[in-house]
Structure formats: structure tokens, C-alpha cells
Design a protein around this motif. Structure first.
Motif, PDB file in Angstrom:
ATOM      1  N   ALA A   1     -80.051 -26.127 -68.848  1.00  0.00           N
ATOM      2  CA  ALA A   1     -78.958 -25.207 -68.573  1.00  0.00           C
ATOM      3  C   ALA A   1     -78.162 -25.688 -67.359  1.00  0.00           C
ATOM      4  O   ALA A   1     -78.721 -26.163 -66.379  1.00  0.00           O
ATOM      5  CB  ALA A   1     -79.498 -23.811 -68.318  1.00  0.00           C
ATOM      6  N   ILE A   2     -76.869 -25.579 -67.468  1.00  0.00           N
ATOM      7  CA  ILE A   2     -75.978 -25.992 -66.374  1.00  0.00           C
ATOM      8  C   ILE A   2     -75.659 -24.755 -65.561  1.00  0.00           C
ATOM      9  O   ILE A   2     -75.129 -23.773 -66.079  1.00  0.00           O
ATOM     10  CB  ILE A   2     -74.702 -26.638 -66.940  1.00  0.00           C
ATOM     11  N   ASP A   3     -75.975 -24.802 -64.271  1.00  0.00           N
ATOM     12  CA  ASP A   3     -75.683 -23.669 -63.415  1.00  0.00           C
ATOM     13  C   ASP A   3     -74.530 -23.993 -62.476  1.00  0.00           C
ATOM     14  O   ASP A   3     -73.940 -25.069 -62.535  1.00  0.00           O
ATOM     15  CB  ASP A   3     -76.931 -23.236 -62.641  1.00  0.00           C
ATOM     16  N   GLY A   4     -74.207 -23.076 -61.617  1.00  0.00           N
ATOM     17  CA  GLY A   4     -73.071 -23.229 -60.711  1.00  0.00           C
ATOM     18  C   GLY A   4     -73.253 -24.356 -59.710  1.00  0.00           C
ATOM     19  O   GLY A   4     -72.286 -25.008 -59.320  1.00  0.00           O
ATOM     20  N   TYR A   5     -74.491 -24.620 -59.300  1.00  0.00           N
ATOM     21  CA  TYR A   5     -74.735 -25.692 -58.348  1.00  0.00           C
ATOM     22  C   TYR A   5     -74.469 -27.064 -58.970  1.00  0.00           C
ATOM     23  O   TYR A   5     -73.961 -27.959 -58.299  1.00  0.00           O
ATOM     24  CB  TYR A   5     -76.169 -25.632 -57.810  1.00  0.00           C
ATOM     25  N   ASP A   6     -74.811 -27.203 -60.250  1.00  0.00           N
ATOM     26  CA  ASP A   6     -74.534 -28.470 -60.927  1.00  0.00           C
ATOM     27  C   ASP A   6     -73.033 -28.710 -61.031  1.00  0.00           C
ATOM     28  O   ASP A   6     -72.555 -29.817 -60.802  1.00  0.00           O
ATOM     29  CB  ASP A   6     -75.143 -28.471 -62.331  1.00  0.00           C
ATOM     30  N   VAL A   7     -72.297 -27.678 -61.377  1.00  0.00           N
ATOM     31  CA  VAL A   7     -70.839 -27.814 -61.493  1.00  0.00           C
ATOM     32  C   VAL A   7     -70.234 -28.095 -60.128  1.00  0.00           C
ATOM     33  O   VAL A   7     -69.343 -28.949 -59.989  1.00  0.00           O
ATOM     34  CB  VAL A   7     -70.234 -26.549 -62.130  1.00  0.00           C
ATOM     35  N   LEU A   8     -70.708 -27.404 -59.102  1.00  0.00           N
ATOM     36  CA  LEU A   8     -70.190 -27.607 -57.754  1.00  0.00           C
ATOM     37  C   LEU A   8     -70.480 -29.022 -57.258  1.00  0.00           C
ATOM     38  O   LEU A   8     -69.597 -29.696 -56.706  1.00  0.00           O
ATOM     39  CB  LEU A   8     -70.797 -26.582 -56.794  1.00  0.00           C
ATOM     40  N   ALA A   9     -71.693 -29.507 -57.476  1.00  0.00           N
ATOM     41  CA  ALA A   9     -72.042 -30.868 -57.065  1.00  0.00           C
ATOM     42  C   ALA A   9     -71.252 -31.890 -57.864  1.00  0.00           C
ATOM     43  O   ALA A   9     -70.823 -32.911 -57.329  1.00  0.00           O
ATOM     44  CB  ALA A   9     -73.536 -31.105 -57.242  1.00  0.00           C
ATOM     45  N   ASP A  10     -71.031 -31.600 -59.131  1.00  0.00           N
ATOM     46  CA  ASP A  10     -70.288 -32.518 -59.984  1.00  0.00           C
ATOM     47  C   ASP A  10     -68.835 -32.609 -59.543  1.00  0.00           C
ATOM     48  O   ASP A  10     -68.309 -33.696 -59.306  1.00  0.00           O
ATOM     49  CB  ASP A  10     -70.383 -32.058 -61.436  1.00  0.00           C
ATOM     50  N   VAL A  11     -68.180 -31.468 -59.425  1.00  0.00           N
ATOM     51  CA  VAL A  11     -66.757 -31.458 -59.097  1.00  0.00           C
ATOM     52  C   VAL A  11     -66.522 -31.870 -57.648  1.00  0.00           C
ATOM     53  O   VAL A  11     -65.537 -32.539 -57.336  1.00  0.00           O
ATOM     54  CB  VAL A  11     -66.162 -30.063 -59.390  1.00  0.00           C
ATOM     55  N   GLY A  12     -67.410 -31.509 -56.753  1.00  0.00           N
ATOM     56  CA  GLY A  12     -67.205 -31.791 -55.342  1.00  0.00           C
ATOM     57  C   GLY A  12     -67.620 -33.167 -54.889  1.00  0.00           C
ATOM     58  O   GLY A  12     -67.039 -33.715 -53.956  1.00  0.00           O
ATOM     59  N   VAL A  13     -68.621 -33.762 -55.544  1.00  0.00           N
ATOM     60  CA  VAL A  13     -69.162 -35.033 -55.061  1.00  0.00           C
ATOM     61  C   VAL A  13     -69.107 -36.136 -56.119  1.00  0.00           C
ATOM     62  O   VAL A  13     -68.558 -37.214 -55.876  1.00  0.00           O
ATOM     63  CB  VAL A  13     -70.627 -34.846 -54.579  1.00  0.00           C
ATOM     64  N   VAL A  14     -69.668 -35.872 -57.292  1.00  0.00           N
ATOM     65  CA  VAL A  14     -69.869 -36.938 -58.280  1.00  0.00           C
ATOM     66  C   VAL A  14     -68.550 -37.417 -58.882  1.00  0.00           C
ATOM     67  O   VAL A  14     -68.313 -38.619 -58.991  1.00  0.00           O
ATOM     68  CB  VAL A  14     -70.846 -36.472 -59.378  1.00  0.00           C
ATOM     69  N   ARG A  15     -67.677 -36.503 -59.260  1.00  0.00           N
ATOM     70  CA  ARG A  15     -66.408 -36.929 -59.868  1.00  0.00           C
ATOM     71  C   ARG A  15     -65.522 -37.702 -58.900  1.00  0.00           C
ATOM     72  O   ARG A  15     -64.956 -38.721 -59.291  1.00  0.00           O
ATOM     73  CB  ARG A  15     -65.672 -35.741 -60.457  1.00  0.00           C
ATOM     74  N   PRO A  16     -65.369 -37.261 -57.644  1.00  0.00           N
ATOM     75  CA  PRO A  16     -64.584 -38.100 -56.724  1.00  0.00           C
ATOM     76  C   PRO A  16     -65.202 -39.480 -56.514  1.00  0.00           C
ATOM     77  O   PRO A  16     -64.481 -40.481 -56.450  1.00  0.00           O
ATOM     78  CB  PRO A  16     -64.557 -37.297 -55.421  1.00  0.00           C
TER      79      PRO A  16
END
Length: 99
Positions: A25-40
Motif C-alpha cells: 500500500a502506498i501511503d502519504g509518506y511514500d508520496v511525500l518522499a517520492d515527490v520531494g526527494v526521489v523525483r527531483p
């Protein structure tokens, strides 16, 4: 000094909680880490890969001479296309994306 210890403890607890998750399951922390750190970071990797691809074009042209003639395609896929797909085509928070 005590503030640094507390900060390190909080960071360690956050990472230990993410590492022990067994569900998909994808939670808010995964999305936040993804958008804030991994994608950049993956966008920066794509830009660096593009610069490396352009810098190595003469060598790639020489590598294309013998058969199978796929040096440009393989190099572009590795340095540009795969990081671009990981940056832009992957759903937010999904770190197991393999297309």
C-alpha cells in the motif's frame, strides 16, 4: 549536541518504519518522499545522463560501426529514456516501477 542526537534518532525511526513495511500500500509518506526527494534527484540524473550522452556521441558513433548497430539506442535508453520514465511516467509513491 542534544538536538543533533534527537534529530538523528527521529530520522532513524522514520527510515526503520519505512523499511519494515511489508504491505504494498502506498501511503502519504511514500508520496511525500517520492515527490520531494526521489523525483527531483531522478530528474537531475536524467539531465546528467543527457550531458554524458552528448559528450560521448563521437565514441558512440564509432561503436555503431560494427554490427548490431544499436549503440545509440542502447546508450540513449540507459542514460536518458529510463530515467525519464522513472521521473515522469511512474505513479507517485510507486518505487517498484519496472516498465
Amino acid at each position: 549536541m542534544k538536538l543533533i542526537q534527537v534529530f538523528c534518532l527521529v530520522i532513524a525511526m522514520l527510515f526503520s518504519n519505512m523499511a519494515s513495511a511489508e504491505t504494498q500500500a502506498i501511503d502519504g509518506y511514500d508520496v511525500l518522499a517520492d515527490v520531494g526527494v526521489v523525483r527531483p534527484l531522478s530528474f537531475v540524473g536524467m539531465m546528467v545522463g543527457t550531458a554524458v550522452f552528448v559528450a560521448l556521441l563521437p565514441g558512440t558513433a564509432l561503436a555503431t560501426i560494427p554490427a548490431p548497430h544499436k549503440a545509440f539506442e542502447l546508450m540513449a535508453d540507459t542514460l536518458i529514456i529510463n530515467p525519464a520514465k522513472y521521473t515522469f511516467a511512474r505513479p507517485a509513491g510507486d518505487f517498484d516501477y519496472n516498465e
